[in-house]
Design a protein around this motif. Structure first.
Motif, PDB file in Angstrom:
ATOM      1  N   UNK A 189     111.063 140.734   3.199  1.00 33.96           N
ATOM      2  CA  UNK A 189     111.432 141.153   4.557  1.00 33.96           C
ATOM      3  C   UNK A 189     110.251 140.990   5.514  1.00 33.96           C
ATOM      4  N   UNK A 190     109.071 141.448   5.097  1.00 27.89           N
ATOM      5  CA  UNK A 190     107.882 141.282   5.942  1.00 27.89           C
ATOM      6  C   UNK A 190     107.567 139.797   6.157  1.00 27.89           C
ATOM      7  N   UNK A 191     107.790 138.978   5.137  1.00 25.35           N
ATOM      8  CA  UNK A 191     107.571 137.532   5.272  1.00 25.35           C
ATOM      9  C   UNK A 191     108.530 136.894   6.261  1.00 25.35           C
ATOM     10  N   UNK A 192     109.792 137.307   6.216  1.00 27.09           N
ATOM     11  CA  UNK A 192     110.783 136.794   7.174  1.00 27.09           C
ATOM     12  C   UNK A 192     110.418 137.226   8.586  1.00 27.09           C
ATOM     13  N   UNK A 193     110.028 138.480   8.739  1.00 25.07           N
ATOM     14  CA  UNK A 193     109.622 138.979  10.057  1.00 25.07           C
ATOM     15  C   UNK A 193     108.432 138.177  10.582  1.00 25.07           C
ATOM     16  N   UNK A 194     107.447 137.952   9.726  1.00 23.48           N
ATOM     17  CA  UNK A 194     106.263 137.192  10.143  1.00 23.48           C
ATOM     18  C   UNK A 194     106.634 135.760  10.526  1.00 23.48           C
ATOM     19  N   UNK A 195     107.503 135.136   9.752  1.00 25.98           N
ATOM     20  CA  UNK A 195     107.917 133.758  10.050  1.00 25.98           C
ATOM     21  C   UNK A 195     108.654 133.683  11.384  1.00 25.98           C
ATOM     22  N   UNK A 196     109.568 134.620  11.632  1.00 28.85           N
ATOM     23  CA  UNK A 196     110.303 134.619  12.902  1.00 28.85           C
ATOM     24  C   UNK A 196     109.363 134.845  14.081  1.00 28.85           C
ATOM     25  N   UNK A 197     108.453 135.784  13.931  1.00 22.55           N
ATOM     26  CA  UNK A 197     107.488 136.047  14.998  1.00 22.55           C
ATOM     27  C   UNK A 197     106.559 134.870  15.238  1.00 22.55           C
ATOM     28  N   UNK A 198     106.141 134.225  14.150  1.00 18.50           N
ATOM     29  CA  UNK A 198     105.258 133.058  14.299  1.00 18.50           C
ATOM     30  C   UNK A 198     105.981 131.874  14.929  1.00 18.50           C
ATOM     31  N   UNK A 199     107.286 131.721  14.666  1.00 12.38           N
ATOM     32  CA  UNK A 199     108.063 130.679  15.349  1.00 12.38           C
ATOM     33  C   UNK A 199     108.064 130.914  16.855  1.00 12.38           C
ATOM     34  N   UNK A 200     108.249 132.158  17.250  1.00  9.32           N
ATOM     35  CA  UNK A 200     108.164 132.498  18.669  1.00  9.32           C
ATOM     36  C   UNK A 200     106.774 132.191  19.208  1.00  9.32           C
ATOM     37  N   UNK A 201     105.754 132.555  18.466  1.00  6.14           N
ATOM     38  CA  UNK A 201     104.377 132.335  18.909  1.00  6.14           C
ATOM     39  C   UNK A 201     104.059 130.849  19.046  1.00  6.14           C
ATOM     40  N   UNK A 202     104.509 130.045  18.092  1.00  7.05           N
ATOM     41  CA  UNK A 202     104.251 128.596  18.140  1.00  7.05           C
ATOM     42  C   UNK A 202     104.907 127.972  19.364  1.00  7.05           C
ATOM     43  N   UNK A 203     106.130 128.385  19.671  1.00  5.07           N
ATOM     44  CA  UNK A 203     106.807 127.853  20.866  1.00  5.07           C
ATOM     45  C   UNK A 203     106.007 128.207  22.116  1.00  5.07           C
ATOM     46  N   UNK A 204     105.570 129.459  22.222  1.00  2.64           N
ATOM     47  CA  UNK A 204     104.777 129.877  23.378  1.00  2.64           C
ATOM     48  C   UNK A 204     103.465 129.103  23.451  1.00  2.64           C
ATOM     49  N   UNK A 205     102.832 128.876  22.311  1.00  2.00           N
ATOM     50  CA  UNK A 205     101.582 128.126  22.283  1.00  2.00           C
ATOM     51  C   UNK A 205     101.794 126.674  22.707  1.00  2.00           C
ATOM     52  N   UNK A 206     102.868 126.071  22.227  1.00  4.17           N
ATOM     53  CA  UNK A 206     103.173 124.680  22.630  1.00  4.17           C
ATOM     54  C   UNK A 206     103.346 124.580  24.139  1.00  4.17           C
ATOM     55  N   UNK A 207     104.068 125.532  24.724  1.00  6.38           N
ATOM     56  CA  UNK A 207     104.257 125.534  26.173  1.00  6.38           C
ATOM     57  C   UNK A 207     102.939 125.835  26.885  1.00  6.38           C
TER      58      UNK A 207
END
Length: 169
Positions: free
Chosen positions: A16-34
């Motif tokens: 569960x913590x791994x899924x949460x981290x992956x979802x949050x990091x996907x959001x972070x990567x999109x923000x970083x790309x922009x």
């Protein structure tokens, strides 16, 4: 601090913590790309983001860079906190509970609202951008829900045991 978790429960909590981290990091990567000038799927966030990127690329770059950093930290810290149990353990868990609820509620309401607009159940008076609504209905806001729900599941599964005090004879 003793917990009441079994080995299987601990394994599920780790997932569960791994899924949460992956979802949050996907959001972070999109923000970083922009933040560094990428524009792929930026319109799915909203027309305001596209206009701001056009008018003030440095300003939005700095803002999105900071947002990416906050998202990445918020995504990873709860998982690390469960493994390392720092002196801020309880504070981080409290922030995790609060953040998880906000992510689920915000993401759920926003996603359902966007779906209602796309289905024609709600008609914004000034119109809407279909790409933005699709992004909120099916990408960004459901990802917030997944992040929050997984975080809350991990926190629930690793909550401290309560001492049961037997009263009376």
């Amino acid at each position: 601090m003793r917990t009441h978790t079994s080995t299987a429960q601990t394994a599920v909590a780790s997932v569960a913590f791994g899924i949460a981290a992956a979802a949050g990091l996907l959001h972070a990567v999109a923000s970083l790309c922009w933040a560094v000038g990428g524009r792929w799927q930026l319109e799915s966030v909203g027309e305001w983001a596209v206009e701001l990127a056009r008018e003030s690329p440095v300003k939005i770059g700095l803002a999105l860079g900071l947002i990416a950093l906050v998202k990445a930290v918020a995504a990873v810290v709860p998982m690390v906190n469960e493994r390392r149990k720092s002196r801020f353990y309880r504070l981080i868990r409290w922030c995790g509970w609060s953040g998880g609820v906000v992510l689920v509620v915000w993401g759920g309401v926003s996603s359902l609202s966007a779906c209602a607009v796309l289905a024609g159940l709600v008609s914004p008076s000034n119109g809407y951008n279909r790409t933005t609504m699709i992004g909120h209905a099916f990408i960004w806001d459901p990802l917030f829900v997944v992040w929050g729900a997984a975080l809350l599941a991990g926190l629930w599964l690793t909550r401290p045991a309560r001492l049961l005090v037997r009263r009376g004879p």
